[in-house]
Design a protein around this motif. Sequence first.
Motif, short mmCIF file in Angstrom:
data_model
loop_
_atom_site.label_atom_id
_atom_site.label_comp_id
_atom_site.label_asym_id
_atom_site.label_seq_id
_atom_site.Cartn_x
_atom_site.Cartn_y
_atom_site.Cartn_z
N THR A 243 -24.97 3.33 4.00
CA THR A 243 -23.79 2.73 4.64
C THR A 243 -23.97 2.63 6.15
N ILE A 246 -26.63 -0.06 7.09
CA ILE A 246 -26.09 -1.43 7.01
C ILE A 246 -25.17 -1.70 8.19
N THR A 470 -18.80 -1.53 2.80
CA THR A 470 -20.08 -1.08 2.26
C THR A 470 -19.94 0.27 1.58
#
Length: 479
Positions: A243, A246, A470
Amino acid sequence: MVLSRFWLVIFISSITFVLFSLFSGSNYTIDHVLNGKKDDPILISEKYIDQIPAFIKDSINKSEEKTFTINRDTLNIDTTYVYKNKTVKIYSGVQKSDGLLPTCKSTLLDLILPLMAYLAFFCGLMELLIISGVSEKLARVLSPVFVKVFPSIPKNHPSISYMTLNFAANFLGLDSAATPFGLKAMESLQTINPEKDKASDAQIMFMCLHASGLTLIATSIIGYRAAANAANPADVMLPCIITSFIGTIAAFLIVGVKQKINFKSASLLIGLMMLIAAIVGLLMYVNHLDLIGKNYFTTNLSAIILIGIIVATLIFSFLKEKKFTEANTTVYEAFVSGANNGVKTGVTIFPYVLGMLVAISLFRNSGLFEIISNGLGFVFSNMGVSKEIVDALPVALLRPFSSAGSRGFLIDSMNTFGADSMTGRLSSIFQCSAESTFYVIAVYFGSVNIKNTRYALGTMLIVDVICVITAIFVASWFF
Protein backbone atom coordinates in the motif's frame (compact mmCIF):
# COMPACT_ATOMS: atom_id res chain seq x y z
CA MET A 1 -2.46 29.93 0.70
CA VAL A 2 -4.50 26.70 0.47
CA LEU A 3 -3.28 25.55 3.87
CA SER A 4 -4.13 28.91 5.42
CA ARG A 5 -7.65 28.85 4.04
CA PHE A 6 -8.17 25.25 5.10
CA TRP A 7 -6.98 26.14 8.62
CA LEU A 8 -9.43 29.05 8.77
CA VAL A 9 -12.28 26.85 7.51
CA ILE A 10 -11.60 24.25 10.21
CA PHE A 11 -11.41 26.90 12.93
CA ILE A 12 -14.45 28.93 11.92
CA SER A 13 -16.69 25.96 11.08
CA SER A 14 -15.78 24.17 14.32
CA ILE A 15 -16.45 27.21 16.50
CA THR A 16 -19.70 27.94 14.66
CA PHE A 17 -20.88 24.37 15.15
CA VAL A 18 -19.93 24.42 18.84
CA LEU A 19 -21.95 27.60 19.45
CA PHE A 20 -24.88 26.26 17.44
CA SER A 21 -24.87 23.04 19.48
CA LEU A 22 -24.88 25.04 22.73
CA PHE A 23 -27.72 27.40 21.85
CA SER A 24 -29.79 24.69 20.16
CA GLY A 25 -29.61 22.53 23.27
CA SER A 26 -27.58 19.71 21.69
CA ASN A 27 -24.75 20.38 24.15
CA TYR A 28 -25.29 21.33 27.78
CA THR A 29 -21.87 22.96 28.03
CA ILE A 30 -18.92 23.68 25.78
CA ASP A 31 -16.36 23.78 28.57
CA HIS A 32 -14.98 20.41 27.42
CA VAL A 33 -14.03 22.01 24.08
CA LEU A 34 -11.76 24.43 25.93
CA ASN A 35 -10.63 22.64 29.09
CA GLY A 36 -11.53 18.95 28.73
CA LYS A 37 -8.97 16.20 28.47
CA LYS A 38 -9.04 13.08 26.35
CA ASP A 39 -11.19 10.28 27.84
CA ASP A 40 -12.74 12.61 30.42
CA PRO A 41 -16.52 12.10 30.91
CA ILE A 42 -18.67 14.74 29.20
CA LEU A 43 -21.23 16.70 31.21
CA ILE A 44 -24.57 16.47 29.38
CA SER A 45 -27.02 17.77 32.00
CA GLU A 46 -27.50 18.99 35.57
CA LYS A 47 -30.63 18.51 37.66
CA TYR A 48 -31.89 18.79 41.20
CA ILE A 49 -31.94 15.44 42.96
CA ASP A 50 -35.75 15.44 43.12
CA GLN A 51 -35.89 15.63 39.31
CA ILE A 52 -34.16 12.32 38.67
CA PRO A 53 -35.79 8.85 38.73
CA ALA A 54 -36.38 7.41 42.20
CA PHE A 55 -34.19 4.31 41.74
CA ILE A 56 -31.23 6.49 40.71
CA LYS A 57 -31.85 8.82 43.66
CA ASP A 58 -31.90 5.85 46.07
CA SER A 59 -28.72 4.43 44.57
CA ILE A 60 -26.93 7.78 44.95
CA ASN A 61 -28.01 8.09 48.59
CA LYS A 62 -26.73 4.58 49.33
CA SER A 63 -23.38 5.23 47.68
CA GLU A 64 -20.51 6.56 49.80
CA GLU A 65 -19.16 8.51 46.79
CA LYS A 66 -22.65 9.89 46.02
CA THR A 67 -22.36 8.61 42.46
CA PHE A 68 -24.24 6.06 40.36
CA THR A 69 -23.30 4.64 36.97
CA ILE A 70 -25.67 2.87 34.59
CA ASN A 71 -23.90 0.17 32.61
CA ARG A 72 -26.22 -0.27 29.67
CA ASP A 73 -24.32 -2.77 27.54
CA THR A 74 -20.95 -3.15 25.86
CA LEU A 75 -22.03 -1.23 22.75
CA ASN A 76 -23.41 1.89 24.45
CA ILE A 77 -21.74 4.54 26.56
CA ASP A 78 -22.14 4.65 30.33
CA THR A 79 -24.17 7.36 32.08
CA THR A 80 -22.89 8.55 35.46
CA TYR A 81 -24.82 10.60 38.02
CA VAL A 82 -22.76 12.61 40.53
CA TYR A 83 -24.47 14.34 43.46
CA LYS A 84 -22.70 17.45 44.75
CA ASN A 85 -23.80 20.81 46.16
CA LYS A 86 -27.53 20.01 45.98
CA THR A 87 -27.47 19.13 42.28
CA VAL A 88 -26.84 15.99 40.28
CA LYS A 89 -24.42 16.31 37.38
CA ILE A 90 -25.04 13.78 34.59
CA TYR A 91 -22.10 12.59 32.51
CA SER A 92 -22.31 10.43 29.40
CA GLY A 93 -19.60 9.41 26.96
CA VAL A 94 -15.98 10.43 26.94
CA GLN A 95 -14.05 13.15 25.18
CA LYS A 96 -12.35 12.12 21.93
CA SER A 97 -9.32 14.37 22.32
CA ASP A 98 -7.84 17.11 24.52
CA GLY A 99 -9.58 20.47 24.56
CA LEU A 100 -8.01 23.67 23.24
CA LEU A 101 -6.04 24.66 26.35
CA PRO A 102 -4.78 21.14 27.24
CA THR A 103 -3.77 20.78 23.58
CA CYS A 104 -1.62 23.91 23.88
CA LYS A 105 0.09 22.41 26.92
CA SER A 106 0.51 18.90 25.52
CA THR A 107 1.82 20.25 22.20
CA LEU A 108 4.73 21.83 24.05
CA LEU A 109 5.36 19.20 26.74
CA ASP A 110 4.51 15.96 24.93
CA LEU A 111 5.39 16.81 21.33
CA ILE A 112 7.71 19.77 20.85
CA LEU A 113 10.09 19.15 23.78
CA PRO A 114 10.67 15.48 22.85
CA LEU A 115 10.97 16.52 19.20
CA MET A 116 13.54 19.16 20.16
CA ALA A 117 15.53 16.47 21.97
CA TYR A 118 15.50 14.25 18.86
CA LEU A 119 16.37 17.24 16.69
CA ALA A 120 19.26 18.20 18.95
CA PHE A 121 20.78 14.73 18.87
CA PHE A 122 20.37 13.96 15.18
CA CYS A 123 21.25 17.48 14.03
CA GLY A 124 24.42 17.09 16.08
CA LEU A 125 25.20 13.89 14.20
CA MET A 126 24.45 15.55 10.88
CA GLU A 127 26.93 18.31 11.67
CA LEU A 128 29.54 15.58 12.05
CA LEU A 129 28.49 14.08 8.70
CA ILE A 130 28.88 17.48 7.04
CA ILE A 131 32.32 18.38 8.42
CA SER A 132 33.75 14.87 8.06
CA GLY A 133 32.70 14.78 4.40
CA VAL A 134 30.33 11.80 4.60
CA SER A 135 27.31 13.75 3.38
CA GLU A 136 29.30 15.02 0.39
CA LYS A 137 30.34 11.48 -0.61
CA LEU A 138 26.79 10.17 -0.20
CA ALA A 139 25.45 13.01 -2.35
CA ARG A 140 28.05 12.30 -5.03
CA VAL A 141 27.09 8.62 -5.19
CA LEU A 142 23.33 9.26 -5.39
CA SER A 143 23.40 12.35 -7.61
CA PRO A 144 22.76 10.44 -10.90
CA VAL A 145 19.35 9.32 -9.59
CA PHE A 146 18.40 12.37 -7.55
CA VAL A 147 19.07 14.91 -10.28
CA LYS A 148 16.47 13.08 -12.40
CA VAL A 149 13.86 13.14 -9.62
CA PHE A 150 14.86 16.65 -8.50
CA PRO A 151 16.13 18.36 -11.68
CA SER A 152 16.32 21.76 -9.98
CA ILE A 153 18.88 20.52 -7.44
CA PRO A 154 22.55 21.05 -8.41
CA LYS A 155 24.68 17.93 -8.75
CA ASN A 156 26.25 16.74 -5.46
CA HIS A 157 24.14 19.18 -3.42
CA PRO A 158 24.16 18.35 0.35
CA SER A 159 20.35 18.14 0.43
CA ILE A 160 20.66 14.82 -1.45
CA SER A 161 22.33 13.12 1.51
CA TYR A 162 19.77 14.52 3.97
CA MET A 163 16.86 13.36 1.85
CA THR A 164 18.46 9.93 1.52
CA LEU A 165 18.75 9.60 5.29
CA ASN A 166 15.15 10.77 5.69
CA PHE A 167 13.83 8.23 3.17
CA ALA A 168 15.93 5.48 4.73
CA ALA A 169 14.67 6.30 8.24
CA ASN A 170 11.04 6.27 7.05
CA PHE A 171 11.71 3.06 5.14
CA LEU A 172 12.85 1.37 8.36
CA GLY A 173 10.19 2.87 10.62
CA LEU A 174 12.63 5.19 12.43
CA ASP A 175 10.22 8.08 13.01
CA SER A 176 12.38 9.81 15.61
CA ALA A 177 15.29 9.98 13.16
CA ALA A 178 13.29 10.68 10.00
CA THR A 179 12.01 14.09 11.13
CA PRO A 180 15.41 15.65 11.95
CA PHE A 181 16.86 14.39 8.66
CA GLY A 182 13.80 15.70 6.79
CA LEU A 183 13.95 19.12 8.41
CA LYS A 184 17.63 19.38 7.57
CA ALA A 185 16.77 18.48 3.97
CA MET A 186 14.14 21.24 3.84
CA GLU A 187 16.62 23.77 5.22
CA SER A 188 19.19 22.73 2.64
CA LEU A 189 16.64 22.92 -0.20
CA GLN A 190 15.60 26.36 1.01
CA THR A 191 19.12 27.68 0.33
CA ILE A 192 18.57 27.13 -3.40
CA ASN A 193 14.93 28.23 -3.41
CA PRO A 194 14.67 31.49 -5.41
CA GLU A 195 11.35 32.50 -3.76
CA LYS A 196 11.83 32.00 -0.02
CA ASP A 197 8.17 32.21 0.99
CA LYS A 198 7.00 29.88 -1.81
CA ALA A 199 7.63 26.12 -1.96
CA SER A 200 10.05 25.12 -4.71
CA ASP A 201 9.52 22.15 -7.04
CA ALA A 202 12.20 20.18 -5.21
CA GLN A 203 10.63 20.87 -1.81
CA ILE A 204 7.19 19.78 -3.04
CA MET A 205 8.56 16.56 -4.54
CA PHE A 206 10.44 15.79 -1.33
CA MET A 207 7.40 16.52 0.84
CA CYS A 208 5.06 14.36 -1.23
CA LEU A 209 7.50 11.43 -1.34
CA HIS A 210 8.09 11.74 2.39
CA ALA A 211 4.38 11.95 3.21
CA SER A 212 3.54 8.93 1.05
CA GLY A 213 5.00 6.94 3.94
CA LEU A 214 6.91 4.10 2.24
CA THR A 215 7.67 1.80 5.19
CA LEU A 216 9.34 -1.60 5.14
CA ILE A 217 9.35 -2.36 8.86
CA ALA A 218 6.12 -1.16 10.49
CA THR A 219 7.52 -1.63 14.01
CA SER A 220 4.88 0.41 15.86
CA ILE A 221 1.95 -1.29 14.09
CA ILE A 222 3.37 -4.72 14.88
CA GLY A 223 3.71 -3.62 18.51
CA TYR A 224 0.08 -2.46 18.72
CA ARG A 225 -1.13 -5.71 17.18
CA ALA A 226 0.99 -7.77 19.55
CA ALA A 227 -0.48 -5.85 22.50
CA ALA A 228 -3.97 -6.61 21.13
CA ASN A 229 -3.13 -10.37 21.14
CA ALA A 230 -3.01 -10.82 17.37
CA ALA A 231 -2.22 -14.39 16.34
CA ASN A 232 0.49 -13.11 13.99
CA PRO A 233 1.26 -9.42 14.68
CA ALA A 234 3.42 -9.15 11.56
CA ASP A 235 0.84 -10.51 9.10
CA VAL A 236 -0.05 -6.98 7.93
CA MET A 237 3.55 -6.14 7.05
CA LEU A 238 3.35 -7.14 3.38
CA PRO A 239 -0.01 -5.34 2.79
CA CYS A 240 1.48 -2.24 4.48
CA ILE A 241 4.51 -2.35 2.19
CA ILE A 242 2.41 -2.79 -0.96
CA THR A 243 0.00 0.00 0.00
CA SER A 244 2.70 2.51 0.96
CA PHE A 245 4.77 1.62 -2.13
CA ILE A 246 1.80 2.29 -4.44
CA GLY A 247 1.21 5.56 -2.57
CA THR A 248 4.84 6.55 -3.11
CA ILE A 249 4.71 5.72 -6.83
CA ALA A 250 1.45 7.68 -7.12
CA ALA A 251 3.02 10.71 -5.40
CA PHE A 252 6.04 10.53 -7.69
CA LEU A 253 3.92 10.26 -10.85
CA ILE A 254 1.50 13.05 -9.89
CA VAL A 255 4.25 15.51 -8.96
CA GLY A 256 6.47 14.28 -11.78
CA VAL A 257 3.83 15.00 -14.42
CA LYS A 258 3.28 18.44 -12.89
CA GLN A 259 7.01 19.16 -12.96
CA LYS A 260 7.55 17.51 -16.39
CA ILE A 261 10.11 14.98 -15.18
CA ASN A 262 11.63 12.57 -17.71
CA PHE A 263 10.35 9.16 -16.58
CA LYS A 264 12.34 7.35 -19.30
CA SER A 265 15.70 8.22 -17.75
CA ALA A 266 17.91 5.12 -17.47
CA SER A 267 19.37 6.10 -14.08
CA LEU A 268 15.87 6.74 -12.74
CA LEU A 269 14.61 3.36 -13.92
CA ILE A 270 17.68 1.60 -12.48
CA GLY A 271 17.16 3.30 -9.13
CA LEU A 272 13.49 2.27 -9.09
CA MET A 273 14.33 -1.33 -9.98
CA MET A 274 16.95 -1.46 -7.23
CA LEU A 275 14.38 -0.23 -4.72
CA ILE A 276 11.85 -2.84 -5.84
CA ALA A 277 14.52 -5.54 -5.72
CA ALA A 278 15.48 -4.53 -2.16
CA ILE A 279 11.84 -4.70 -1.06
CA VAL A 280 11.23 -8.07 -2.72
CA GLY A 281 14.48 -9.52 -1.38
CA LEU A 282 13.75 -8.51 2.19
CA LEU A 283 10.18 -9.76 1.91
CA MET A 284 11.39 -13.14 0.66
CA TYR A 285 13.77 -13.40 3.58
CA VAL A 286 11.16 -12.43 6.17
CA ASN A 287 8.56 -14.70 4.60
CA HIS A 288 10.55 -17.87 5.29
CA LEU A 289 10.89 -17.03 9.02
CA ASP A 290 8.53 -18.48 11.61
CA LEU A 291 6.39 -16.27 13.87
CA ILE A 292 9.07 -15.79 16.55
CA GLY A 293 11.70 -15.17 13.91
CA LYS A 294 9.58 -12.51 12.21
CA ASN A 295 8.90 -10.74 15.50
CA TYR A 296 12.59 -10.88 16.44
CA PHE A 297 13.70 -9.62 13.02
CA THR A 298 11.23 -6.74 12.79
CA THR A 299 11.91 -5.70 16.37
CA ASN A 300 15.69 -5.52 16.02
CA LEU A 301 16.44 -4.57 12.41
CA SER A 302 15.54 -0.90 12.69
CA ALA A 303 17.29 -0.47 16.03
CA ILE A 304 20.45 -2.16 14.79
CA ILE A 305 20.60 0.02 11.66
CA LEU A 306 20.07 3.21 13.68
CA ILE A 307 22.83 2.24 16.10
CA GLY A 308 25.00 1.37 13.09
CA ILE A 309 24.47 4.85 11.62
CA ILE A 310 25.44 6.48 14.93
CA VAL A 311 28.54 4.33 15.40
CA ALA A 312 29.66 4.73 11.78
CA THR A 313 29.26 8.53 12.02
CA LEU A 314 31.38 8.70 15.18
CA ILE A 315 34.09 6.39 13.84
CA PHE A 316 34.34 8.25 10.53
CA SER A 317 34.46 11.58 12.39
CA PHE A 318 37.34 10.25 14.51
CA LEU A 319 39.22 9.08 11.40
CA LYS A 320 38.68 12.47 9.72
CA GLU A 321 39.57 14.51 12.79
CA LYS A 322 41.91 16.68 10.71
CA LYS A 323 38.91 18.15 8.90
CA PHE A 324 37.46 19.27 12.21
CA THR A 325 40.79 20.89 13.12
CA GLU A 326 40.79 22.69 9.77
CA ALA A 327 37.29 23.98 10.57
CA ASN A 328 38.60 25.34 13.93
CA THR A 329 36.47 22.94 15.97
CA THR A 330 36.50 19.48 17.53
CA VAL A 331 34.19 16.50 17.04
CA TYR A 332 32.38 17.20 20.31
CA GLU A 333 32.09 20.96 19.71
CA ALA A 334 30.74 20.30 16.22
CA PHE A 335 28.12 17.96 17.69
CA VAL A 336 27.09 20.60 20.23
CA SER A 337 26.88 23.26 17.51
CA GLY A 338 24.63 21.03 15.40
CA ALA A 339 22.51 20.15 18.41
CA ASN A 340 22.05 23.86 19.15
CA ASN A 341 20.75 24.36 15.61
CA GLY A 342 18.33 21.50 16.18
CA VAL A 343 16.91 23.19 19.26
CA LYS A 344 16.47 26.44 17.30
CA THR A 345 14.58 24.52 14.61
CA GLY A 346 12.26 23.09 17.25
CA VAL A 347 11.50 26.58 18.55
CA THR A 348 10.80 27.77 15.00
CA ILE A 349 8.26 25.06 14.17
CA PHE A 350 6.41 25.22 17.51
CA PRO A 351 3.89 27.95 16.50
CA TYR A 352 3.09 26.17 13.23
CA VAL A 353 2.44 22.85 14.96
CA LEU A 354 0.47 24.50 17.76
CA GLY A 355 -1.84 26.32 15.35
CA MET A 356 -2.59 23.15 13.37
CA LEU A 357 -3.15 20.87 16.39
CA VAL A 358 -5.43 23.37 18.14
CA ALA A 359 -7.58 23.58 14.99
CA ILE A 360 -7.74 19.78 14.82
CA SER A 361 -8.69 19.63 18.52
CA LEU A 362 -11.61 22.00 17.92
CA PHE A 363 -12.64 20.03 14.84
CA ARG A 364 -12.81 16.74 16.73
CA ASN A 365 -14.42 18.04 19.93
CA SER A 366 -17.00 20.12 18.08
CA GLY A 367 -18.65 16.95 16.81
CA LEU A 368 -18.13 17.87 13.14
CA PHE A 369 -15.64 15.06 12.54
CA GLU A 370 -18.03 12.50 13.99
CA ILE A 371 -20.88 13.76 11.81
CA ILE A 372 -18.70 13.62 8.67
CA SER A 373 -17.38 10.18 9.61
CA ASN A 374 -20.87 8.79 10.28
CA GLY A 375 -22.18 10.38 7.08
CA LEU A 376 -19.48 8.81 4.95
CA GLY A 377 -20.04 5.50 6.68
CA PHE A 378 -23.74 5.69 5.85
CA VAL A 379 -23.00 6.52 2.21
CA PHE A 380 -20.51 3.67 1.81
CA SER A 381 -22.88 1.22 3.53
CA ASN A 382 -25.61 2.09 1.04
CA MET A 383 -23.15 1.63 -1.80
CA GLY A 384 -22.71 -1.98 -0.78
CA VAL A 385 -19.36 -1.59 1.00
CA SER A 386 -19.03 -4.25 3.71
CA LYS A 387 -19.52 -3.25 7.33
CA GLU A 388 -16.00 -4.46 8.20
CA ILE A 389 -14.53 -1.87 5.84
CA VAL A 390 -16.88 0.91 6.98
CA ASP A 391 -15.92 0.25 10.61
CA ALA A 392 -12.25 0.86 9.75
CA LEU A 393 -12.84 4.15 7.89
CA PRO A 394 -12.51 6.44 10.96
CA VAL A 395 -8.80 5.53 11.09
CA ALA A 396 -8.38 6.51 7.42
CA LEU A 397 -10.37 9.73 7.84
CA LEU A 398 -8.43 10.94 10.86
CA ARG A 399 -4.97 9.83 9.71
CA PRO A 400 -4.27 12.98 7.62
CA PHE A 401 -5.16 15.17 10.61
CA SER A 402 -3.72 13.40 13.63
CA SER A 403 -1.45 10.40 14.03
CA ALA A 404 -2.31 10.10 17.73
CA GLY A 405 -6.04 10.37 17.04
CA SER A 406 -6.02 7.74 14.30
CA ARG A 407 -3.87 5.52 16.51
CA GLY A 408 -6.56 5.76 19.18
CA PHE A 409 -9.17 4.65 16.62
CA LEU A 410 -6.85 1.80 15.56
CA ILE A 411 -6.48 0.49 19.09
CA ASP A 412 -10.21 0.88 19.69
CA SER A 413 -11.07 -1.02 16.49
CA MET A 414 -8.78 -3.91 17.48
CA ASN A 415 -10.24 -3.99 20.99
CA THR A 416 -13.81 -3.86 19.67
CA PHE A 417 -13.65 -6.13 16.61
CA GLY A 418 -10.48 -8.11 17.31
CA ALA A 419 -6.91 -7.67 16.07
CA ASP A 420 -7.34 -10.51 13.58
CA SER A 421 -10.63 -9.26 12.18
CA MET A 422 -10.82 -7.64 8.75
CA THR A 423 -11.56 -4.31 10.49
CA GLY A 424 -8.56 -4.61 12.81
CA ARG A 425 -6.18 -5.53 10.01
CA LEU A 426 -7.48 -2.88 7.60
CA SER A 427 -7.21 -0.24 10.34
CA SER A 428 -3.57 -1.28 10.82
CA ILE A 429 -2.86 -0.87 7.10
CA PHE A 430 -4.56 2.55 7.06
CA GLN A 431 -2.42 3.66 10.00
CA CYS A 432 0.94 2.75 8.44
CA SER A 433 0.26 3.56 4.78
CA ALA A 434 0.57 7.37 4.93
CA GLU A 435 1.73 10.30 7.03
CA SER A 436 -0.26 12.86 9.05
CA THR A 437 -0.55 15.27 6.12
CA PHE A 438 -1.47 18.49 7.92
CA TYR A 439 1.01 17.95 10.75
CA VAL A 440 3.82 17.20 8.29
CA ILE A 441 3.06 20.29 6.21
CA ALA A 442 2.97 22.48 9.32
CA VAL A 443 6.28 21.10 10.60
CA TYR A 444 8.31 20.95 7.38
CA PHE A 445 7.17 24.10 5.63
CA GLY A 446 6.97 25.94 8.95
CA SER A 447 10.61 25.12 9.68
CA VAL A 448 11.70 27.26 6.70
CA ASN A 449 8.89 29.85 6.92
CA ILE A 450 7.23 28.89 3.64
CA LYS A 451 3.76 30.43 3.38
CA ASN A 452 2.71 29.33 -0.11
CA THR A 453 2.72 25.52 -0.35
CA ARG A 454 1.39 25.62 -3.96
CA TYR A 455 -0.01 22.22 -4.96
CA ALA A 456 1.69 20.22 -2.18
CA LEU A 457 -1.38 19.90 0.06
CA GLY A 458 -3.70 18.88 -2.77
CA THR A 459 -1.26 16.25 -4.02
CA MET A 460 -0.72 14.81 -0.55
CA LEU A 461 -4.47 14.52 0.04
CA ILE A 462 -4.92 12.78 -3.32
CA VAL A 463 -2.18 10.32 -2.34
CA ASP A 464 -3.97 9.74 0.98
CA VAL A 465 -7.13 8.80 -0.93
CA ILE A 466 -5.13 6.48 -3.22
CA CYS A 467 -3.60 4.78 -0.18
CA VAL A 468 -7.05 4.28 1.38
CA ILE A 469 -8.45 2.72 -1.80
CA THR A 470 -5.34 0.57 -2.25
CA ALA A 471 -5.45 -0.57 1.38
CA ILE A 472 -9.05 -1.74 0.97
CA PHE A 473 -8.22 -3.78 -2.14
CA VAL A 474 -5.01 -5.20 -0.68
CA ALA A 475 -6.66 -6.13 2.64
CA SER A 476 -9.57 -7.77 0.79
CA TRP A 477 -7.09 -9.71 -1.32
CA PHE A 478 -4.92 -10.90 1.60
CA PHE A 479 -7.53 -11.45 4.29
